[in-house]
Write an enzyme that holds these catalytic residues in place. Structure first.
Site, short mmCIF file in Angstrom:
data_model
loop_
_atom_site.label_atom_id
_atom_site.label_comp_id
_atom_site.label_asym_id
_atom_site.label_seq_id
_atom_site.Cartn_x
_atom_site.Cartn_y
_atom_site.Cartn_z
N ASP A 156 0.87 2.58 -3.41
CA ASP A 156 0.67 1.18 -3.75
C ASP A 156 -0.82 0.83 -3.70
OD1 ASP A 156 2.40 -1.61 -3.80
OD2 ASP A 156 0.45 -1.85 -2.83
N LEU A 157 -1.34 0.33 -4.81
CA LEU A 157 -2.77 0.04 -4.91
C LEU A 157 -3.22 -0.99 -3.88
CD1 LEU A 157 -5.36 0.60 -6.54
CD2 LEU A 157 -4.74 -1.31 -8.03
#
Length: 205
Positions: A156-157
């Protein structure tokens, strides 16, 4: 159903005791709120619908889909729905295929969401066998809907950015790097993910 507020607070305190950066986040902005979803088909379908669109757009598509198929939360209705019906609700051709694939897996019994494997990696493998469910979607489902405390969505960025900022990294750490870092936070990595999103202030799912 998700990690309770009490358990979340306890887990965050555990990791804050060994990582001063997390303690600093709590001191500045407090504890994260629980993110709890109902286990089952509907939540997983909503994850597909919400991929790569805003929360508002996803809700709009869901509302249309729900009306057109006569109840999107029932996989039998999705199996019977035509491509034209699904596209009319706003699903892309790809997402329509994913939605129908998920419904077929559930109605056939190939995917039993009420008895996923107890091991997190095995559960992720079971979910990602469904077309359209990638690792991130599987991890989010297990964290929010089943409350699996050590699930760590390292791809997840927002988590990568937030963890980098919290720990004082000059650049955003890679997925591989934060997977390595997070070994020290077991078995509370799910709580760290929620704290990271809280820090980043980004809604997901």
């Amino acid at each position: 159903m998700g990690i309770s507020a009490e358990d979340l607070r306890r887990s965050v305190d555990e990791v804050a005791a060994i990582e001063p950066g997390f303690a600093g986040v709590i001191g500045r902005i407090g504890y994260p709120a629980p993110r709890i979803r109902v286990p089952g088909y509907e939540t997983l379908l909503r994850t597909i619908v919400g991929q790569q669109v805003s929360v508002k757009a996803a809700q709009s598509v869901w509302n249309k889909l729900d009306g057109l198929v006569g109840g999107a939360a029932d996989p039998a209705n999705m199996v019977k729905a035509s491509d034209e019906m699904l596209r009319g609700a706003g699903l892309s051709r790809q997402k329509a295929g994913y939605a129908r694939s998920l419904a077929g897996e559930v109605t056939s019994g190939a995917l039993n969401l009420s008895s996923l494997p107890a091991d997190d990696e095995d559960a992720i493998a079971a979910l990602t066998r469904v077309k359209g469910i990638g690792r991130w979607s599987a991890e989010i489902y297990l964290l929010f809907a089943e409350g699996r405390r050590d699930v760590w969505p390292a791809g997840d960025l927002a988590i990568q950015i937030a963890v980098g900022q919290i720990l004082g990294h000059a650049e955003r750490p890679s997925e591989k790097a934060i997977r390595t870092l997070a070994e020290a936070w077991r078995p509370h990595r799910g709580a760290v993910a929620l704290l990271a999103w809280h820090h980043y202030n980004t809604p997901v799912l």
